[in-house]
Design an enzyme around this catalytic site. Structure first.
Site, short mmCIF file in Angstrom:
data_model
loop_
_atom_site.label_atom_id
_atom_site.label_comp_id
_atom_site.label_asym_id
_atom_site.label_seq_id
_atom_site.Cartn_x
_atom_site.Cartn_y
_atom_site.Cartn_z
N LEU A 10 0.69 -1.18 0.08
CA LEU A 10 0.11 -0.13 0.15
C LEU A 10 0.84 1.51 -0.03
O LEU A 10 1.80 1.31 0.67
CB LEU A 10 -0.91 -0.29 1.34
N HIS A 11 0.46 2.17 -0.85
CA HIS A 11 1.09 3.49 -0.87
C HIS A 11 0.40 4.75 -1.34
O HIS A 11 -0.42 4.38 -2.20
CB HIS A 11 2.30 3.25 -1.81
N PHE A 12 0.55 5.87 -0.80
CA PHE A 12 -0.05 7.14 -1.21
C PHE A 12 0.66 7.84 -2.44
O PHE A 12 2.05 7.70 -2.35
CB PHE A 12 -0.31 8.14 -0.06
#
Ligand SMILES: [Zn+2]
Length: 170
Positions: A120-122
């Site tokens: 997960l990453h923004f």
């Protein structure tokens, strides 16, 4: 065609191949920063990379250090660290690149457009007035490999200062 050979372009292309076989957020493991992997920041909770395939100059990827794909897979401490780092990253980009706005977003799952669905990453993408202009985008794409190294050097001191001042929860 000989004059078109450029070493930085080759490493750019090779990096693309290498990163397909391993998690980009584990590149430079054990280091707080590493230019080769565009790693601007790492502590026990968060990782910040410059995106190697940016939509705009200064396009950052902000991830938890933990290799996890789902929002409910993180502790409250990790949640807080992630949003705090996003806030700090926006502040650093605003200071150095003077954008008029930002897109901050999360793609959950490959079907939603996540290029790296397993970690997960923004995305934090600086935006400028008129940057949707087609020719501007073409010009940007053509020169981005050089921009990335310059942008890395520009942003790194602030991320190091952040790390030295106790990280994200200041
Ligand atoms: Zn990972």
């Amino acid at each position: 065609m000989k004059n078109l050979w450029t070493p930085w372009r080759m490493s750019y292309i090779q990096g693309q191949d290498d990163s397909a076989n391993s998690c980009i957020f584990e590149a430079g493991m054990g280091k707080t920063h590493e230019k080769e992997s565009l790693l601007l920041y790492r502590d026990s909770l968060t990782v910040v990379l410059l995106n190697r395939f940016p939509y705009a100059n200064g396009h950052l990827l902000i991830a938890p250090s933990c290799h996890e794909s789902e929002l409910d897979g993180f502790t409250q401490e990790e949640n807080l660290a992630l949003i705090s780092m996003t806030r700090n990253a926006v502040s650093i980009l605003r200071k150095h690149l003077q954008p008029n706005g930002f897109n901050v977003g999360l793609n959950l799952g490959a079907v939603a457009g996540a290029g790296r669905p397993d970690h997960l990453h923004f995305h934090v993408v600086p935006r400028w007035e008129g940057d949707h202009n087609f020719m501007t985008i073409l010009a940007e794409v053509r020169t981005i490999p050089q921009h990335i190294e310059q942008t890395f050097d520009l942003l790194l001191p602030d991320f190091q200062e952040l790390l030295n001042s106790g990280g994200i929860n200041k």
